[in-house]
Design a protein around this motif. Structure first.
Motif, PDB file in Angstrom:
ATOM      1  N   CYS A  51       0.950  -1.453   0.228  1.00  0.00           N
ATOM      2  CA  CYS A  51      -0.114   0.562   0.391  1.00  0.00           C
ATOM      3  C   CYS A  51       0.718   0.564  -0.220  1.00  0.00           C
ATOM      4  O   CYS A  51       1.333   1.491   1.143  1.00  0.00           O
ATOM      5  N   GLY A  52       0.601   2.331  -0.831  1.00  0.00           N
ATOM      6  CA  GLY A  52       1.674   3.331  -1.177  1.00  0.00           C
ATOM      7  C   GLY A  52       3.316   2.894  -1.036  1.00  0.00           C
ATOM      8  O   GLY A  52       3.241   1.716  -1.630  1.00  0.00           O
ATOM      9  N   GLU A  53       3.746   3.617  -0.013  1.00  0.00           N
ATOM     10  CA  GLU A  53       5.222   3.091  -0.402  1.00  0.00           C
ATOM     11  C   GLU A  53       5.702   1.563   0.833  1.00  0.00           C
ATOM     12  O   GLU A  53       6.198   1.478   1.255  1.00  0.00           O
ATOM     13  N   LEU A  54       4.182   1.279   0.862  1.00  0.00           N
ATOM     14  CA  LEU A  54       4.281  -0.021   2.563  1.00  0.00           C
ATOM     15  C   LEU A  54       4.668  -0.842   1.336  1.00  0.00           C
ATOM     16  O   LEU A  54       3.427  -0.988   0.721  1.00  0.00           O
ATOM     17  N   LYS A  55       5.391  -2.087   1.856  1.00  0.00           N
ATOM     18  CA  LYS A  55       5.665  -2.851   0.826  1.00  0.00           C
ATOM     19  C   LYS A  55       6.052  -3.993   1.414  1.00  0.00           C
ATOM     20  O   LYS A  55       7.087  -4.421   2.640  1.00  0.00           O
ATOM     21  N   GLY A  56       5.663  -5.347   1.652  1.00  0.00           N
ATOM     22  CA  GLY A  56       5.910  -6.427   1.301  1.00  0.00           C
ATOM     23  C   GLY A  56       5.661  -7.081   3.029  1.00  0.00           C
ATOM     24  O   GLY A  56       6.795  -7.871   3.645  1.00  0.00           O
ATOM     25  N   ILE A  57       4.410  -6.549   2.959  1.00  0.00           N
ATOM     26  CA  ILE A  57       3.654  -6.750   4.599  1.00  0.00           C
ATOM     27  C   ILE A  57       3.161  -8.454   4.372  1.00  0.00           C
ATOM     28  O   ILE A  57       2.944  -9.050   4.373  1.00  0.00           O
ATOM     29  N   GLY A  58       4.076  -9.970   5.619  1.00  0.00           N
ATOM     30  CA  GLY A  58       3.289 -10.574   4.891  1.00  0.00           C
ATOM     31  C   GLY A  58       1.891 -10.504   6.777  1.00  0.00           C
ATOM     32  O   GLY A  58       1.839 -10.151   7.248  1.00  0.00           O
ATOM     33  N   TYR A  59       2.045 -11.933   6.852  1.00  0.00           N
ATOM     34  CA  TYR A  59       1.332 -12.858   7.881  1.00  0.00           C
ATOM     35  C   TYR A  59       2.003 -11.646   9.557  1.00  0.00           C
ATOM     36  O   TYR A  59       3.451 -11.408   9.165  1.00  0.00           O
ATOM     37  N   PHE A  61      -0.784 -10.281   8.736  1.00  0.00           N
ATOM     38  CA  PHE A  61      -1.579  -9.135   8.009  1.00  0.00           C
ATOM     39  C   PHE A  61      -2.214  -9.637   6.483  1.00  0.00           C
ATOM     40  O   PHE A  61      -1.430  -9.977   5.929  1.00  0.00           O
ATOM     41  N   TRP A  62      -3.344  -9.193   6.793  1.00  0.00           N
ATOM     42  CA  TRP A  62      -3.739  -9.300   4.599  1.00  0.00           C
ATOM     43  C   TRP A  62      -5.293  -8.560   4.620  1.00  0.00           C
ATOM     44  O   TRP A  62      -4.963  -7.432   5.165  1.00  0.00           O
ATOM     45  N   GLY A  63      -5.644  -8.174   3.990  1.00  0.00           N
ATOM     46  CA  GLY A  63      -6.174  -7.492   3.082  1.00  0.00           C
ATOM     47  C   GLY A  63      -6.387  -6.687   0.959  1.00  0.00           C
ATOM     48  O   GLY A  63      -5.367  -7.285   0.960  1.00  0.00           O
ATOM     49  N   ASP A  64      -6.941  -6.521   0.816  1.00  0.00           N
ATOM     50  CA  ASP A  64      -7.063  -5.835  -0.628  1.00  0.00           C
ATOM     51  C   ASP A  64      -7.060  -7.236  -1.139  1.00  0.00           C
ATOM     52  O   ASP A  64      -7.006  -8.266  -1.254  1.00  0.00           O
ATOM     53  N   ALA A  65      -5.372  -7.293  -2.263  1.00  0.00           N
ATOM     54  CA  ALA A  65      -5.379  -8.158  -2.759  1.00  0.00           C
ATOM     55  C   ALA A  65      -4.772  -9.634  -2.248  1.00  0.00           C
ATOM     56  O   ALA A  65      -5.137 -10.502  -2.772  1.00  0.00           O
ATOM     57  N   ARG A  66      -4.634  -9.440  -0.982  1.00  0.00           N
ATOM     58  CA  ARG A  66      -3.742 -10.663  -0.699  1.00  0.00           C
ATOM     59  C   ARG A  66      -5.318 -11.522   0.726  1.00  0.00           C
ATOM     60  O   ARG A  66      -5.509 -10.602   0.948  1.00  0.00           O
ATOM     61  N   PRO A  67      -5.899 -12.672   0.339  1.00  0.00           N
ATOM     62  CA  PRO A  67      -6.789 -13.173   0.507  1.00  0.00           C
ATOM     63  C   PRO A  67      -6.250 -13.346   2.175  1.00  0.00           C
ATOM     64  O   PRO A  67      -5.149 -13.558   3.019  1.00  0.00           O
ATOM     65  N   GLN A  68      -7.731 -13.555   3.004  1.00  0.00           N
ATOM     66  CA  GLN A  68      -8.301 -13.486   4.189  1.00  0.00           C
ATOM     67  C   GLN A  68      -7.129 -14.713   4.696  1.00  0.00           C
ATOM     68  O   GLN A  68      -6.921 -14.883   6.376  1.00  0.00           O
ATOM     69  N   GLY A  74      -9.064 -10.145  12.182  1.00  0.00           N
ATOM     70  CA  GLY A  74      -8.753  -8.591  12.908  1.00  0.00           C
ATOM     71  C   GLY A  74      -7.046  -8.064  12.912  1.00  0.00           C
ATOM     72  O   GLY A  74      -7.208  -7.027  13.493  1.00  0.00           O
ATOM     73  N   PHE A  75      -6.645  -7.916  11.538  1.00  0.00           N
ATOM     74  CA  PHE A  75      -5.469  -7.896  11.254  1.00  0.00           C
ATOM     75  C   PHE A  75      -5.526  -7.542   9.790  1.00  0.00           C
ATOM     76  O   PHE A  75      -4.326  -7.680   8.815  1.00  0.00           O
ATOM     77  N   GLU A  76      -6.661  -7.227   8.667  1.00  0.00           N
ATOM     78  CA  GLU A  76      -7.080  -6.665   7.648  1.00  0.00           C
ATOM     79  C   GLU A  76      -6.604  -5.136   8.043  1.00  0.00           C
ATOM     80  O   GLU A  76      -6.761  -4.329   8.620  1.00  0.00           O
ATOM     81  N   LEU A  77      -6.088  -5.137   6.851  1.00  0.00           N
ATOM     82  CA  LEU A  77      -5.499  -3.853   6.824  1.00  0.00           C
ATOM     83  C   LEU A  77      -6.310  -3.189   4.781  1.00  0.00           C
ATOM     84  O   LEU A  77      -6.574  -3.876   4.164  1.00  0.00           O
ATOM     85  N   ASN A  78      -6.412  -2.004   4.770  1.00  0.00           N
ATOM     86  CA  ASN A  78      -7.621  -1.310   3.564  1.00  0.00           C
ATOM     87  C   ASN A  78      -6.599   0.266   3.148  1.00  0.00           C
ATOM     88  O   ASN A  78      -6.311   0.839   3.967  1.00  0.00           O
ATOM     89  N   PRO A  85      -2.242   2.846   4.985  1.00  0.00           N
ATOM     90  CA  PRO A  85      -2.971   1.927   5.317  1.00  0.00           C
ATOM     91  C   PRO A  85      -3.946   1.301   6.403  1.00  0.00           C
ATOM     92  O   PRO A  85      -3.721   2.720   7.505  1.00  0.00           O
ATOM     93  N   LEU A  86      -4.745   1.774   6.719  1.00  0.00           N
ATOM     94  CA  LEU A  86      -5.748   1.733   7.592  1.00  0.00           C
ATOM     95  C   LEU A  86      -5.987   0.704   8.062  1.00  0.00           C
ATOM     96  O   LEU A  86      -6.326  -1.132   7.514  1.00  0.00           O
TER      97      LEU A  86
END
Length: 93
Positions: A51-59, A61-68, A74-78, A85-86
């Motif tokens: 998301c933006g300049e934030l890249k390479g975030i893994g477990y 966290f999930w959200g947007d194009a990364r499956p649940q 409780g760790f969904e990022l939008n 990210p929110l």
């Protein structure tokens, strides 16, 4: 007499070699042939959150194009407009 001992040693060495080869086949080669990478694991490993300049975030966290299934509830990022990210955190009470 020394020739007999050398012959016995070579026979024992051949038996140990056969045991090694058999053990290798049974415990290493066969399991590798039948193992199959978990498709969800591979998908999660190859699709890190960005998301933006934030890249390479893994477990976890999930959200947007990364499956649940790639993260925890409780760790969904939008990703918001503007590229940040929110995450919504519920109260524990």
């Amino acid at each position: 007499m020394p020739m007999l001992l050398l012959h016995d040693f070579c026979q024992m060495d051949a038996k140990l070699f056969q045991l090694f080869i058999t053990s290798f086949i049974v415990f290493i080669a066969i399991p590798i042939c039948f193992s199959d990478d978990n498709q969800q694991y591979e998908e999660c490993r190859s699709s890190l959150y960005e998301c933006g300049e934030l890249k390479g975030i893994g477990y976890p966290f999930w959200g947007d194009a990364r499956p649940q299934f790639c993260g925890l509830q409780g760790f969904e990022l939008n990703c918001q407009a503007g590229g940040y990210p929110l995450i919504h955190i519920d109260s524990l009470g």
